[in-house]
Design a protein around this motif. Structure first.
Motif, PDB file in Angstrom:
ATOM      1  N   SER A 184      -3.708  23.865 -11.090  1.00  0.00           N
ATOM      2  CA  SER A 184      -2.543  23.149 -10.751  1.00  0.00           C
ATOM      3  C   SER A 184      -2.283  22.415 -12.120  1.00  0.00           C
ATOM      4  N   GLN A 185      -1.041  22.021 -12.275  1.00  0.00           N
ATOM      5  CA  GLN A 185      -0.749  21.048 -13.226  1.00  0.00           C
ATOM      6  C   GLN A 185       0.500  20.287 -12.912  1.00  0.00           C
ATOM      7  N   VAL A 186       0.514  19.125 -13.354  1.00  0.00           N
ATOM      8  CA  VAL A 186       1.791  18.286 -13.099  1.00  0.00           C
ATOM      9  C   VAL A 186       2.843  18.667 -14.143  1.00  0.00           C
ATOM     10  N   VAL A 187       3.903  18.982 -13.831  1.00  0.00           N
ATOM     11  CA  VAL A 187       5.070  19.453 -14.942  1.00  0.00           C
ATOM     12  C   VAL A 187       6.083  18.487 -14.821  1.00  0.00           C
TER      13      VAL A 187
ATOM     14  N   ASP B  71      -6.607  24.033 -21.467  1.00  0.00           N
ATOM     15  CA  ASP B  71      -5.662  22.703 -21.551  1.00  0.00           C
ATOM     16  C   ASP B  71      -4.888  23.035 -20.200  1.00  0.00           C
ATOM     17  N   GLY B  72      -4.417  21.527 -19.734  1.00  0.00           N
ATOM     18  CA  GLY B  72      -3.372  21.392 -18.802  1.00  0.00           C
ATOM     19  C   GLY B  72      -3.433  21.871 -17.588  1.00  0.00           C
ATOM     20  N   TRP B  73      -4.409  22.773 -16.992  1.00  0.00           N
ATOM     21  CA  TRP B  73      -4.657  23.258 -15.672  1.00  0.00           C
ATOM     22  C   TRP B  73      -5.829  22.253 -15.021  1.00  0.00           C
ATOM     23  N   GLN B  74      -5.784  22.101 -14.001  1.00  0.00           N
ATOM     24  CA  GLN B  74      -6.843  21.753 -13.329  1.00  0.00           C
ATOM     25  C   GLN B  74      -7.127  22.828 -12.034  1.00  0.00           C
ATOM     26  N   LEU B  75      -8.440  23.086 -12.060  1.00  0.00           N
ATOM     27  CA  LEU B  75      -9.037  24.023 -11.311  1.00  0.00           C
ATOM     28  C   LEU B  75      -9.775  23.542 -10.105  1.00  0.00           C
ATOM     29  N   ALA B  76      -9.589  24.119  -9.033  1.00  0.00           N
ATOM     30  CA  ALA B  76     -10.144  23.586  -7.920  1.00  0.00           C
ATOM     31  C   ALA B  76     -10.399  24.666  -6.569  1.00  0.00           C
ATOM     32  N   ALA B  77     -11.343  24.296  -5.928  1.00  0.00           N
ATOM     33  CA  ALA B  77     -11.585  25.280  -4.850  1.00  0.00           C
ATOM     34  C   ALA B  77     -12.285  24.403  -3.603  1.00  0.00           C
ATOM     35  N   ASN B  78     -11.983  24.926  -2.381  1.00  0.00           N
ATOM     36  CA  ASN B  78     -12.705  24.236  -1.306  1.00  0.00           C
ATOM     37  C   ASN B  78     -14.048  24.835  -0.834  1.00  0.00           C
ATOM     38  N   THR B  79     -14.221  25.754  -1.522  1.00  0.00           N
ATOM     39  CA  THR B  79     -15.471  26.709  -0.906  1.00  0.00           C
ATOM     40  C   THR B  79     -16.204  27.172  -2.135  1.00  0.00           C
ATOM     41  N   PRO B  80     -17.355  27.486  -2.124  1.00  0.00           N
ATOM     42  CA  PRO B  80     -17.997  28.041  -3.412  1.00  0.00           C
ATOM     43  C   PRO B  80     -17.464  29.563  -3.254  1.00  0.00           C
ATOM     44  N   ALA B  81     -17.191  30.161  -2.232  1.00  0.00           N
ATOM     45  CA  ALA B  81     -16.758  31.505  -1.904  1.00  0.00           C
ATOM     46  C   ALA B  81     -15.623  32.055  -2.880  1.00  0.00           C
ATOM     47  N   ILE B  82     -14.993  31.379  -3.586  1.00  0.00           N
ATOM     48  CA  ILE B  82     -13.905  31.722  -4.505  1.00  0.00           C
ATOM     49  C   ILE B  82     -13.920  30.902  -5.764  1.00  0.00           C
TER      50      ILE B  82
ATOM     51  N   GLY C  29      16.639  16.597  -8.943  1.00  0.00           N
ATOM     52  CA  GLY C  29      16.353  15.103  -8.564  1.00  0.00           C
ATOM     53  C   GLY C  29      15.028  14.682  -9.068  1.00  0.00           C
ATOM     54  N   LYS C  30      14.212  15.663  -9.505  1.00  0.00           N
ATOM     55  CA  LYS C  30      12.785  14.835  -9.674  1.00  0.00           C
ATOM     56  C   LYS C  30      12.356  14.933 -11.080  1.00  0.00           C
ATOM     57  N   THR C  31      11.602  14.280 -11.615  1.00  0.00           N
ATOM     58  CA  THR C  31      11.148  14.173 -13.069  1.00  0.00           C
ATOM     59  C   THR C  31       9.713  14.661 -13.349  1.00  0.00           C
ATOM     60  N   SER C  32       9.070  14.787 -12.242  1.00  0.00           N
ATOM     61  CA  SER C  32       7.863  15.685 -12.182  1.00  0.00           C
ATOM     62  C   SER C  32       7.577  16.065 -10.964  1.00  0.00           C
ATOM     63  N   ALA C  33       6.789  17.075 -11.006  1.00  0.00           N
ATOM     64  CA  ALA C  33       6.411  18.071  -9.754  1.00  0.00           C
ATOM     65  C   ALA C  33       4.864  18.633  -9.984  1.00  0.00           C
ATOM     66  N   THR C  34       4.064  18.867  -9.023  1.00  0.00           N
ATOM     67  CA  THR C  34       2.965  19.740  -9.067  1.00  0.00           C
ATOM     68  C   THR C  34       2.949  21.035  -8.760  1.00  0.00           C
ATOM     69  N   LEU C  35       2.884  22.037  -9.988  1.00  0.00           N
ATOM     70  CA  LEU C  35       2.737  23.433  -9.822  1.00  0.00           C
ATOM     71  C   LEU C  35       1.293  24.014  -9.538  1.00  0.00           C
ATOM     72  N   THR C  36       1.301  24.800  -8.428  1.00  0.00           N
ATOM     73  CA  THR C  36       0.267  25.318  -7.990  1.00  0.00           C
ATOM     74  C   THR C  36       0.026  26.865  -7.909  1.00  0.00           C
ATOM     75  N   PHE C  37      -0.862  27.500  -8.284  1.00  0.00           N
ATOM     76  CA  PHE C  37      -0.941  28.942  -8.408  1.00  0.00           C
ATOM     77  C   PHE C  37      -2.301  29.006  -7.425  1.00  0.00           C
ATOM     78  N   ARG C  38      -2.499  29.680  -6.156  1.00  0.00           N
ATOM     79  CA  ARG C  38      -3.582  29.660  -5.196  1.00  0.00           C
ATOM     80  C   ARG C  38      -3.774  31.160  -4.739  1.00  0.00           C
ATOM     81  N   LEU C  39      -5.220  31.202  -4.341  1.00  0.00           N
ATOM     82  CA  LEU C  39      -5.405  32.220  -3.651  1.00  0.00           C
ATOM     83  C   LEU C  39      -6.018  31.712  -2.249  1.00  0.00           C
ATOM     84  N   LEU C  40      -5.381  32.052  -1.123  1.00  0.00           N
ATOM     85  CA  LEU C  40      -5.517  31.692   0.191  1.00  0.00           C
ATOM     86  C   LEU C  40      -6.223  32.834   1.065  1.00  0.00           C
TER      87      LEU C  40
END
Length: 544
Positions: free
Chosen positions: A330-333, A442-453, A398-409
């Motif tokens: 994710s990153q805030v664009v 740079d720029g991207w925050q990596l995250a996971a809610n499980t060690p399986a991904i 109407g926004k000046t920023s937003a969070t963009l996320t690529f995800r594997l679910l």
């Protein structure tokens, strides 16, 4: 009188020997002590040998012995673990060429065999294939001729326990040790195998274990945070029988993973292994198929759509997941509030395609402020990168920023459904994306809610093999200074060596190099020319 006294002493010695041999546990204890002494201070490489450029008359590319041993010397190995598998000529190359030459150079060697699960008509450990009793006999016999041959190992031992029962392994050991009691046998296993029950069954028989580290149960060569804990637990389990553990760390591609380990991973795992060896916590550490010829860096491919970087969202094989498990980048664009249009184009791919079978499990998604705006099932996409364009006017106007996320679910649980989802080359209209081609971290925050991904940004390195080699060399060199100094018994030399290694581990190679030069000078003053030469070599490598 002297003859009578000698006869009496001999009789007493024989009686003591008989008494000791019948004491409960004495034979086991003696074998354990022997194994610990014989498997110690090992800095090794497994496989990765250099082959001759052209086949010989038999049609096979044989091992280039001199080139292989020259590169191993640059690594400061104490031991080479020779794989017998790649060609039917491997055993003859080993026994008639490499082993004699290695012994002449002072390098110890082990033989590494493949198990039945890796043996086929095209590829096997020739010539004795799956007759491991014969292998034990032949290796032991050869070790009597060449004392540099210290041991042997079998790959994926734990996947072949139907053959390698305790009784069968005992026969192997009895066969080998009746010829050479000093020859050691260490099966190669994985972390989940080293249970109390397994060690109770095999600990009294084997001479130790080789543990291949892959962050089990999450098969990968990206994370290293579980390494120390797994080594500590396995070592403690084996210590109940006085048997040593040897680490095998991956320095080239592990099957079933999307890309080979990067140089930082290689450096970290090698460093932990060498640290444990020097502390006496491991009998040895061995690199897995470090390519001695960089051209042999198999599966080092560029998986990016453009450039050399891309996003990876990876589910390892044989890894259970649960509904709702996810990994993301994710990153805030920054959004231009006056833009007439808001669109995104990106390139995406994944490694799984089964014609629409196994659908409904894993989904690639794009989210804006936590809301999905695009998704695709990994089971229905064709292989290869495809362009995706999404209109984001409703989400960004109407926004000046937003969070963009690529995800594997994970929408449904899986038990063995490995996939590597890929994203690259983002183009934005109406807003700005930092590092849209993933050419840096740079720029991207990596995250996971499980060690399986595992979320990661992979960068293809055309010289990955060279960098991996340098990483291992940078660890083994200073570590070898310490081990050789301790063997010399010269405490002043030990102190300098330990300081040099500490500086190298702290990321100060110039300071480490200066200490290595001081080590060389001190060794020359002590008339230890081999250690002086080693110090000069390590100093030169650190300076480079």
């Amino acid at each position: 009188m002297r003859r009578q006294r000698r006869l009496i002493l001999a009789a007493v010695a024989a009686a003591v020997t008989v008494l000791v041999s019948v004491l409960p546990g004495t034979a086991v204890a003696a074998r354990a002590a022997g194994a610990q002494a014989k498997v110690a201070n090992i800095l090794a490489a497994y496989g990765g040998e250099i082959r001759e450029a052209q086949p010989r008359a038999d049609g096979y590319r044989h091992v280039d012995t001199d080139a292989t041993l020259d590169k191993l010397a640059e690594l400061h190995n104490t031991t080479f673990v020779n794989l017998i598998w790649d060609a039917p000529s491997d055993w003859d190359d080993f026994r008639t060429e490499l082993l004699p030459a290695a012994q002449q150079r002072g390098l110890d060697v082990w033989v590494y065999l493949v198990p039945p699960t890796e043996c086929s008509a095209e590829r096997c450990s020739y010539p004795f294939k799956t007759d491991y009793l014969r292998w034990a006999q032949e290796i032991a016999t050869l070790s009597k001729q060449y004392p540099a041959l210290k041991g042997y190992a079998i790959d994926d031992f734990n996947h072949n326990l139907d053959l390698f029962t305790p009784d069968y392994v005992r026969q192997m050991q009895d066969t080998a040790k009746s010829i050479n009691p000093d020859l050691v046998f260490l099966p190669q296993v994985y972390n989940q195998t080293v249970t109390t029950a397994f060690v109770d069954s095999y600990g009294p028989i084997i001479d130790g274990l080789i543990l291949a580290y892959r962050d089990d149960p999450y098969r990968n060569t990206q994370r290293t945070d579980t390494l120390r804990g797994q080594l500590d637990a396995a070592s403690a389990n084996l210590a109940r029988y006085g048997k040593p553990l040897v680490l095998m760390n991956y320095t080239s591609n592990l099957s079933g993973t999307p890309f080979p380990p990067n140089p930082d991973y290689v450096r970290t795992t090698t460093e932990i292994g060498a640290e444990y060896v020097a502390a006496g916590k491991l009998g040895g550490t061995v690199t897995y198929i470090l390519p001695l010829n960089p051209a042999d860096d198999w599966r080092n491919d560029n998986h990016a759509h453009g450039g050399v970087g891309r996003l990876s969202l990876f589910v390892p094989m044989a890894t259970p997941t649960r509904p709702g498990d996810e990994a993301s980048a994710s990153q805030v664009v920054q959004v231009d509030p006056n833009a007439p249009d808001y669109r995104i184009t990106f390139r995406q791919d994944d490694t799984y395609y089964n014609g629409g079978a196994a659908t409904g499990y894993q989904f690639k998604q794009l989210l804006v402020d936590g809301q999905p705006v695009w998704e695709a099932d990994v089971a229905t996409d064709d292989l290869g990168y495809t362009d995706v364009q999404v209109d984001l006017s409703a989400q960004l106007r109407g926004k000046t920023s937003a969070t963009l996320t690529f995800r594997l679910l994970e929408r449904k649980a899986v038990t063995n459904f490995w996939v590597d989802a890929r994203v690259d080359d983002i183009e934005a209209i109406g807003f700005t994306v930092t590092n849209p081609g993933f050419e840096s971290r740079d720029g991207w925050q990596l995250a996971a809610n499980t060690p399986a991904i595992l979320p990661d940004i992979e960068h293809y390195l055309v010289d990955r093999a060279d960098q991996a080699f340098a990483a291992v060399q940078g660890v083994y060199g200073p570590a070898r200074l310490v081990l050789e100094a301790r063997d010399s018994g010269r405490q002043g030399l030990v102190a300098v060596a330990e300081q040099a290694w500490a500086q190298q581990r702290a990321g100060r190679p110039q300071a480490a190099g200066a200490l290595a030069r001081a080590y060389a000078a001190q060794a020359r003053g002590l008339r230890l020319p081999a250690l002086a030469e080693l110090g000069d070599q390590v100093a030169g490598e650190l300076a480079g």
